[in-house]
Design a protein around this motif. Structure first.
Motif, PDB file in Angstrom:
ATOM      1  N   LEU A   1       0.825  -1.479  -0.476  1.00 52.04           N
ATOM      2  CA  LEU A   1      -0.247  -0.039   0.144  1.00 52.04           C
ATOM      3  C   LEU A   1       1.147   1.146   0.208  1.00 52.04           C
ATOM      4  CD1 LEU A   1      -3.215   1.022   0.099  1.00 52.04           C
ATOM      5  CD2 LEU A   1      -2.943   0.786   2.796  1.00 52.04           C
ATOM      6  N   LEU A   2       1.588   1.014   0.471  1.00 53.71           N
ATOM      7  CA  LEU A   2       2.613   2.142   1.094  1.00 53.71           C
ATOM      8  C   LEU A   2       3.996   2.617  -1.001  1.00 53.71           C
ATOM      9  CD1 LEU A   2       4.549   4.556   2.843  1.00 53.71           C
ATOM     10  CD2 LEU A   2       6.665   2.752   2.403  1.00 53.71           C
ATOM     11  N   GLY A   3       4.089   1.322  -1.319  1.00 59.89           N
ATOM     12  CA  GLY A   3       4.552   1.333  -2.632  1.00 59.89           C
ATOM     13  C   GLY A   3       3.587   2.029  -3.834  1.00 59.89           C
ATOM     14  N   ALA A   4       2.044   1.865  -3.254  1.00 55.73           N
ATOM     15  CA  ALA A   4       1.113   2.711  -4.149  1.00 55.73           C
ATOM     16  C   ALA A   4       0.971   3.719  -4.234  1.00 55.73           C
ATOM     17  CB  ALA A   4      -0.400   2.118  -3.868  1.00 55.73           C
ATOM     18  N   PHE A   5       0.335   4.638  -3.596  1.00 59.75           N
ATOM     19  CA  PHE A   5       0.735   6.147  -2.724  1.00 59.75           C
ATOM     20  C   PHE A   5       1.929   6.208  -3.029  1.00 59.75           C
ATOM     21  CE2 PHE A   5      -2.586   5.007   1.463  1.00 59.75           C
ATOM     22  CZ  PHE A   5      -2.619   4.665   0.736  1.00 59.75           C
ATOM     23  N   ALA A   6       3.174   6.058  -2.745  1.00 59.27           N
ATOM     24  CA  ALA A   6       4.417   6.505  -3.221  1.00 59.27           C
ATOM     25  C   ALA A   6       4.549   7.045  -4.946  1.00 59.27           C
ATOM     26  CB  ALA A   6       5.929   6.007  -2.984  1.00 59.27           C
ATOM     27  N   PHE A   7       3.804   5.940  -5.789  1.00 57.79           N
ATOM     28  CA  PHE A   7       3.750   5.535  -6.898  1.00 57.79           C
ATOM     29  C   PHE A   7       2.248   6.745  -7.532  1.00 57.79           C
ATOM     30  CE2 PHE A   7       0.330   4.287 -10.613  1.00 57.79           C
ATOM     31  CZ  PHE A   7       1.424   4.507 -11.034  1.00 57.79           C
ATOM     32  N   LEU A   8       1.751   7.289  -6.390  1.00 53.12           N
ATOM     33  CA  LEU A   8       0.533   7.876  -6.898  1.00 53.12           C
ATOM     34  C   LEU A   8       0.717   9.637  -6.747  1.00 53.12           C
ATOM     35  CD1 LEU A   8      -2.919   5.903  -6.051  1.00 53.12           C
ATOM     36  CD2 LEU A   8      -1.601   6.260  -8.309  1.00 53.12           C
ATOM     37  N   PHE A   9       1.489   9.257  -5.916  1.00 52.03           N
ATOM     38  CA  PHE A   9       2.362  10.879  -5.449  1.00 52.03           C
ATOM     39  C   PHE A   9       3.532  11.035  -6.213  1.00 52.03           C
ATOM     40  CE2 PHE A   9       5.550  14.058  -2.948  1.00 52.03           C
ATOM     41  CZ  PHE A   9       4.889  14.751  -2.440  1.00 52.03           C
ATOM     42  N   ILE A  10       4.280  10.816  -6.830  1.00 56.59           N
ATOM     43  CA  ILE A  10       5.565  11.108  -8.308  1.00 56.59           C
ATOM     44  C   ILE A  10       4.836  11.273  -9.149  1.00 56.59           C
ATOM     45  CG2 ILE A  10       6.400   8.742  -8.066  1.00 56.59           C
ATOM     46  CD1 ILE A  10       8.720   9.947  -8.447  1.00 56.59           C
ATOM     47  N   ALA A  11       3.788  10.637  -9.411  1.00 60.23           N
ATOM     48  CA  ALA A  11       2.811  10.762 -10.634  1.00 60.23           C
ATOM     49  C   ALA A  11       2.544  12.251 -10.866  1.00 60.23           C
ATOM     50  CB  ALA A  11       1.792   9.710 -10.931  1.00 60.23           C
ATOM     51  N   ALA A  12       1.399  12.619  -9.592  1.00 63.02           N
ATOM     52  CA  ALA A  12       0.760  13.749  -9.511  1.00 63.02           C
ATOM     53  C   ALA A  12       1.719  14.638  -9.117  1.00 63.02           C
ATOM     54  CB  ALA A  12      -0.070  13.491  -8.720  1.00 63.02           C
ATOM     55  N   PHE A  13       1.945  14.667  -8.383  1.00 63.73           N
ATOM     56  CA  PHE A  13       3.591  15.746  -8.103  1.00 63.73           C
ATOM     57  C   PHE A  13       4.164  15.880  -8.938  1.00 63.73           C
ATOM     58  CE2 PHE A  13       7.168  17.809  -6.609  1.00 63.73           C
ATOM     59  CZ  PHE A  13       7.084  18.368  -5.338  1.00 63.73           C
ATOM     60  N   SER A  14       4.599  15.380 -10.251  1.00 65.29           N
ATOM     61  CA  SER A  14       5.610  16.138 -10.839  1.00 65.29           C
ATOM     62  C   SER A  14       4.849  16.413 -12.087  1.00 65.29           C
ATOM     63  CB  SER A  14       6.442  14.647 -11.591  1.00 65.29           C
ATOM     64  OG  SER A  14       5.603  13.726 -11.725  1.00 65.29           O
ATOM     65  N   LEU A  15       3.566  16.029 -12.333  1.00 62.13           N
ATOM     66  CA  LEU A  15       3.384  16.875 -13.144  1.00 62.13           C
ATOM     67  C   LEU A  15       2.489  17.876 -12.977  1.00 62.13           C
ATOM     68  CD1 LEU A  15       0.674  15.884 -16.114  1.00 62.13           C
ATOM     69  CD2 LEU A  15      -0.595  15.079 -15.042  1.00 62.13           C
ATOM     70  N   THR A  16       2.009  17.376 -11.762  1.00 60.83           N
ATOM     71  CA  THR A  16       1.372  19.066 -11.453  1.00 60.83           C
ATOM     72  C   THR A  16       2.442  20.495 -11.304  1.00 60.83           C
ATOM     73  OG1 THR A  16      -0.022  18.549  -9.672  1.00 60.83           O
ATOM     74  CG2 THR A  16       0.911  20.238  -9.242  1.00 60.83           C
ATOM     75  N   LEU A  17       3.866  19.866 -11.200  1.00 62.90           N
ATOM     76  CA  LEU A  17       4.447  20.987 -10.781  1.00 62.90           C
ATOM     77  C   LEU A  17       5.109  21.061 -12.859  1.00 62.90           C
ATOM     78  CD1 LEU A  17       8.242  19.675  -8.964  1.00 62.90           C
ATOM     79  CD2 LEU A  17       6.200  21.656  -8.653  1.00 62.90           C
ATOM     80  N   ILE A  18       4.773  20.239 -14.140  1.00 62.07           N
ATOM     81  CA  ILE A  18       5.087  20.255 -15.240  1.00 62.07           C
ATOM     82  C   ILE A  18       4.359  21.475 -15.653  1.00 62.07           C
ATOM     83  CG2 ILE A  18       5.174  19.519 -16.901  1.00 62.07           C
ATOM     84  CD1 ILE A  18       6.411  16.736 -16.355  1.00 62.07           C
ATOM     85  N   LYS A  19       2.348  20.770 -15.574  1.00 65.98           N
ATOM     86  CA  LYS A  19       1.535  21.833 -15.764  1.00 65.98           C
ATOM     87  C   LYS A  19       2.071  23.628 -15.259  1.00 65.98           C
ATOM     88  CE  LYS A  19      -1.391  19.885 -17.647  1.00 65.98           C
ATOM     89  NZ  LYS A  19      -2.042  19.751 -19.204  1.00 65.98           N
ATOM     90  N   LEU A  20       2.392  23.565 -14.063  1.00 64.30           N
ATOM     91  CA  LEU A  20       1.784  24.802 -13.544  1.00 64.30           C
ATOM     92  C   LEU A  20       3.677  25.246 -14.127  1.00 64.30           C
ATOM     93  CD1 LEU A  20       1.618  24.146  -9.204  1.00 64.30           C
ATOM     94  CD2 LEU A  20       0.130  25.697 -11.065  1.00 64.30           C
ATOM     95  N   THR A  21       4.918  24.639 -14.440  1.00 63.83           N
ATOM     96  CA  THR A  21       5.601  26.294 -15.069  1.00 63.83           C
ATOM     97  C   THR A  21       5.532  25.743 -16.825  1.00 63.83           C
ATOM     98  OG1 THR A  21       7.632  23.631 -14.552  1.00 63.83           O
ATOM     99  CG2 THR A  21       7.057  25.244 -12.901  1.00 63.83           C
ATOM    100  N   GLY A  22       4.672  25.710 -17.090  1.00 58.72           N
ATOM    101  CA  GLY A  22       4.680  24.697 -18.439  1.00 58.72           C
ATOM    102  C   GLY A  22       4.176  25.803 -19.410  1.00 58.72           C
TER     103      GLY A  22
END
Length: 360
Positions: free
Chosen positions: A339-360
């Protein structure tokens, strides 16, 4: 994402200390004492490459196949005492050599090509994911060492980061195997889901490549995903991922210092020396190889051989890991680490996508 080869100063890992008494009584005869185990781990690694050539198996990394075959062999047949010294050698020495050679897959010019925005997104995603995973692991009640391994594998480069980080955390073999399984499963989920999300996230090829490189676990998985959006996305995603691998060195060193401080605080009796984790000299070798690769033009044929040799050495190391992994102990970890691995995967996917959108 691959000794004393790096360091003669490295302390033996926990799994060596836990080897059966029969293995510890195995007479020291130099190279002859490790050859049987090395042949066994090499045979397992070679089998993984052969299986990968079968139809439908190309999406599986030889690293993961090596570990799976090793686990199956150990739990069905059993790893004999005569192989223990060579198995431990493969897991300790060859692993460090492979990580050093990983440096020859990255140059300073490639890092510069990512640009300040891209490097900032990658670094922020790595640090935030690592911190989030450690915090979430405490919340879920996951053992600290296991949480650190999952955090490193998710935030940096999958199985390579897990086994590199374990050189300073000295977690149980089952913790390492569980962590590798976690990053493999969720990296595979990313490999199949990201191409389906291209139309929903509305990213240009360069941004899509950056997202893949900044968030997907394994290098092979990034390549498989990014090139589905074209050559430009594939090349940018690969470089972004290799730049992320560059952060492996400072992260392993930082975790080593954290482990050393924690060991000092837990020393039960004042005046007794604490067993500090080894200084990971091999990560300095990794950085040195990046420098050499940046200054010296390696011929394409030689580079191809280096990449193949690095992948094989990492496969041997994971075969050795599998040959020391008990499924019963692995199952005892329960579902919380997954479950920790799933949360970590979802976090890095959402966090990096958010940064790309905000800085794009």
């Amino acid at each position: 994402m691959t000794l004393i080869s790096a360091s003669n100063a490295a302390e033996p890992l926990n799994h060596a200390a836990r080897a059966p008494a029969a293995a510890q009584r195995w007479p020291a005869r130099g190279v002859h004492s490790i050859l049987p185990g090395l042949l066994l781990t090499s045979l397992v690694a070679g089998t993984s490459f052969a299986i990968r050539m079968l139809p439908g198996m190309t999406t599986f990394s030889p690293l993961i196949l090596s570990m799976v075959i090793g686990i199956a062999y150990h739990n069905i047949v059993g790893t004999a005492a005569w192989a223990k010294r060579g198995v431990t050698f493969g897991l300790r020495r060859l692993l460090r050599l492979a990580i050093i050679l990983l440096g020859l897959q990255l140059t300073a010019s490639q890092v510069i090509e990512i640009g300040g925005r891209g490097l900032g997104i990658i670094a922020a995603s790595v640090l935030a994911t690592f911190a989030f995973t450690i915090w979430t692991g405490k919340w879920l009640g996951v053992a600290p060492k296991l949480a650190q391994l999952i955090a490193a594998g998710t935030s940096i480069c999958g199985a390579s980061a897990v086994i590199a980080t374990n050189t300073v955390t000295n977690a149980d073999d089952e913790d390492v195997a569980y962590s590798v399984a976690c990053v493999t499963v969720f990296g595979s989920v990313a490999m199949f889901s990201y191409p389906l999300l291209r139309g929903l996230v509305h990213l240009d090829p360069q941004s899509f490549g950056l997202w893949a490189g900044a968030s997907i676990h394994e290098i092979a998985q990034v390549v498989a995903v990014a090139f589905q959006d074209g050559q430009k996305a594939g090349e940018f995603g690969t470089i972004a991922k290799l730049s992320r691998v560059m952060l492996l060195a400072p992260m392993v060193i930082a975790i080593g210092f954290m482990a050393a401080r924690g060991t000092k605080r837990r020393t039960p009796e004042a005046g007794k020396p604490s067993a500090l984790p080894p200084l990971p000299w091999f990560v300095l070798g990794f950085v040195a190889m990046v420098g050499i690769n940046s200054l010296v033009a390696i011929p394409p044929d030689a580079r191809a051989w280096i990449v193949a040799a690095t992948t094989f050495l990492l496969s041997v190391a994971l075969a050795a890991m599998g040959l020391e992994t008990d499924i019963g102990k692995l199952a005892s970890r329960g579902l919380r680490p997954a479950l920790l691995g799933a949360f970590a995967f979802l976090f890095i996917a959402a966090f990096s996508l958010t940064l790309i959108k905000l800085t794009g």
